[in-house]
Motif scaffolding. Structure first.
Motif, PDB file in Angstrom:
ATOM      1  N   ASP A   1       1.266  -1.292   0.087  1.00 31.64           N
ATOM      2  CA  ASP A   1       0.145  -0.178  -0.574  1.00 31.64           C
ATOM      3  C   ASP A   1       0.777   1.272   0.282  1.00 31.64           C
ATOM      4  O   ASP A   1       0.373   2.286   0.693  1.00 31.64           O
TER       5      ASP A   1
ATOM      6  N   LEU B   1       1.113 -12.888  -2.788  1.00 34.46           N
ATOM      7  CA  LEU B   1      -0.388 -13.272  -1.498  1.00 34.46           C
ATOM      8  C   LEU B   1      -0.770 -12.288  -0.655  1.00 34.46           C
ATOM      9  O   LEU B   1      -1.888 -11.655  -0.338  1.00 34.46           O
TER      10      LEU B   1
ATOM     11  N   PRO C   1      -2.081  -8.595   0.167  1.00 34.49           N
ATOM     12  CA  PRO C   1      -2.735  -7.327  -0.428  1.00 34.49           C
ATOM     13  C   PRO C   1      -2.269  -6.219  -0.839  1.00 34.49           C
ATOM     14  O   PRO C   1      -1.447  -5.633   0.098  1.00 34.49           O
ATOM     15  N   GLY C   2      -2.240  -5.356  -2.218  1.00 30.77           N
ATOM     16  CA  GLY C   2      -1.243  -3.977  -2.152  1.00 30.77           C
ATOM     17  C   GLY C   2      -0.103  -3.839  -2.102  1.00 30.77           C
ATOM     18  O   GLY C   2       0.586  -3.237  -1.851  1.00 30.77           O
TER      19      GLY C   2
ATOM     20  N   LEU D   1       5.876 -15.647  -2.233  1.00 28.41           N
ATOM     21  CA  LEU D   1       4.837 -15.110  -1.036  1.00 28.41           C
ATOM     22  C   LEU D   1       4.607 -14.155  -0.930  1.00 28.41           C
ATOM     23  O   LEU D   1       3.175 -14.154  -0.278  1.00 28.41           O
TER      24      LEU D   1
END
Lengths: 251, 300
Positions: free
Chosen positions: A15, A56, A58-59, A53
């Motif tokens: 994010d 996986l 998000p953002g 990994l």
């Protein structure tokens, strides 16, 4: 020195919050590379980016390259299953799969289509012996894996990872939830295993790093501050942050 | 001295407020007990006159000549409940998996209030929708497709309406359940070389399975007791249904349609109370079983 993995200018943000900043480092073949640093410095994220990994999260946004045997695994042309099967992951806490002990070990093999019972049984015995768990569980292979103690579960998770025949072991503070005896067992295993596997060990425990490392990478706030052989880094640190970490001024 | 008085006052207030909570709690526990006791007492009249076995397994329902066979109602209820679960369970499970595993975060953020709104729609609206849409659809399209000429007021219509009603209820639970499966467990499976679908199938669903089963159980107990929407579309004919296109007459509809009308006949009154008691016990059983499964899953 032969490098199994080379990372060049890896940047990762979640994010838009940068987690890894321009990380470059080499992971030598058949050695234990210790990634050392205080909590929250991006060690785990770096480890998880090695077998993607991090996809996986998000953002997440990544740039730079990670070369596995000279091939960039970040450019999206690679088969994820292939990459991940080359690396066994050992997490901070053991997460046995919701099935019995036998099926935990054979999971990786069964999902890739190996179903011969004799073959699977041999593998189970072989890898459980490898992590010194066979004698403790050989009479209860059909019990749920969650019935084992935490220390046993962590060894089971190691065996489960080894059973898919990886080339690399990724270990994320693998002893942080274990008692001293189980920790010692895992550490000894790693020292044995490094002749066959390339091991990347993330830890914030200085003494563990000293005991285990062939090569040390020190990270702080998402950056690699310093890297080198244990002798160079522990006995003659160059950077002031490394010095203060080694002298115990922060954890 | 003043502060001592104050302390005493606070102590007293403390006791007062605590006792309020105890009263609220005991009322909450007491009312269902009174309810069941009342139902049992009222249905005793019928049970004294008729054998329980005969009541449950006879299909002869002629209250005016004191024949009380509950079988048509029980069978109708079971048909509708099971059928509605068969329709809604796969939809719910797949939706929940998609929302938690595949969909973008904003989709789930939007879906949460949408599901809550769906769950809050009054059931009579679903009933009207059933009459306006589902019943004609079954009568004009689905029935002829199977070579049947039907009115549309049927078990199938009831099950359709009911499944739409319990979907938001079960979906909410399933989303929470699947979200609760630790990420690290998925990471473990993926790093062993499993594909995303394999991980979902063998690890995520497997881990959440007891919870999934129990949420279906709770959905079933809601479906079993749902009254008004089903009553409006199911036809209400006292006969054991032998196919999904036939009308049925579930237990809640029996009570809602007849209570208050035939009170001059004590046995009839008592029979309706027994119907309520059966309803209560079946729903209770579904609930207890489901809770038990959740409990077992948590300690596992």
């Amino acid at each position: 020195m032969n490098n199994k993995i080379s990372i060049h200018n890896l940047c990762l943000s979640i994010d838009r919050q940068p987690i890894l900043k321009n990380v470059s480092l080499n992971i030598p073949t058949n050695k234990i590379t210790v990634i050392l640093g205080p909590s929250g410095c991006g060690k785990t994220t770096l480890l998880k980016s090695l077998n993607r990994l991090t996809d996986l999260i998000p953002g997440v946004q990544q740039s730079g390259e990670i070369l596995l045997d000279g091939v960039n695994i970040l450019n999206g042309n690679q088969d994820l299953v292939d990459i991940r099967q080359k690396m066994g992951l050992l997490a901070q806490r053991p997460y046995p799969l919701p099935m019995n002990i036998y099926k935990n070990i054979t999971y990786g093999l069964r999902i890739s289509g190996r179903r011969n019972r004799q073959f699977l049984e041999k593998r189970v015995e072989h890898y459980l012996k490898m992590v010194n768990l066979w004698d403790e569980v050989k009479d209860r292979l059909k019990d749920p894996a969650s019935a084992l103690s935490i220390g046993q579960q962590q060894r089971l998770c190691l065996a489960r990872g080894l059973a898919v025949d990886p080339e690399i072991i990724l270990a994320d503070e693998p002893t942080s939830s274990l008692d001293p005896i189980s920790s010692k067992l895992i550490e000894e295993k790693f020292l044995e295993l490094k002749s066959q596997y390339t091991i990347v060990l993330v830890t914030h425990i200085l003494r563990q790093a000293r005991r285990m490392a062939d090569y040390v990478v020190f990270m702080y706030l998402g950056e690699v501050i310093e890297q080198g052989t244990p002798d160079e880094l522990f006995n003659n640190p160059q950077h002031p942050v490394t010095k203060s970490y080694l002298s115990g001024q922060f954890y | 001295m003043k502060h001592i008085r104050l302390t005493r006052y606070r102590k007293w207030r403390n006791v007062f407020h605590q006792s309020w909570m105890v009263i609220a709690l005991s009322a909450m526990l007491f009312i269902p007990l009174v309810l069941v006791a009342g139902l049992i007492m009222k249905s005793m009249l019928l049970l004294e006159n008729h054998h329980l076995f005969e009541l449950l397994f006879s299909s002869d329902w002629r209250p005016l000549s004191s024949h009380f066979g509950f079988l048509p109602f029980i069978v109708s209820s079971l048909w509708i409940t099971i059928l509605s679960l068969l329709i809604s369970a796969p939809v719910c499970l797949l939706t929940a998996i998609h929302l938690t595993q595949y969909a973008k975060r904003w989709v789930l953020r939007i879906m949460h209030p949408v599901i809550d709104i769906l769950a809050g729609i009054p059931s009579v609206i679903f009933g009207v929708w059933g009459i306006l849409v589902i019943v004609p659809f079954i009568s004009h399209q689905l029935g002829p497709l199977f070579g049947k000429s039907v009115s549309g007021y049927s078990i199938l219509a009831g099950a359709f309406v009911l499944s739409i009603m319990i979907i938001p209820f079960m979906l909410n639970m399933l989303i929470e359940l699947i979200k609760a499966v630790p990420n690290e467990l998925q990471e473990a499976s993926l790093s062993l070389g499993a594909s995303k679908w394999q991980t979902i199938k063998f690890v995520v669903v497997r881990k959440a399975l007891p919870g999934i089963v129990s949420s279906f159980g709770l959905g079933m107990s809601r479906a079993f007791g749902e009254t008004i929407a089903v009553l409006m579309v199911v036809g209400n004919v006292t006969r054991i249904p032998t196919g999904v296109f036939q009308p049925g007459y579930p237990l809640p509809a029996l009570i809602a349609n007849n209570y208050g009308e035939m009170l001059s006949i004590p046995l009839y009154d008592s029979a309706l109370m027994l119907a309520a008691l059966i309803l209560f016990l079946v729903v209770l059983m579904f609930n207890v079983l489901s809770r038990f499964l959740i409990l077992k899953a948590e300690t596992h």
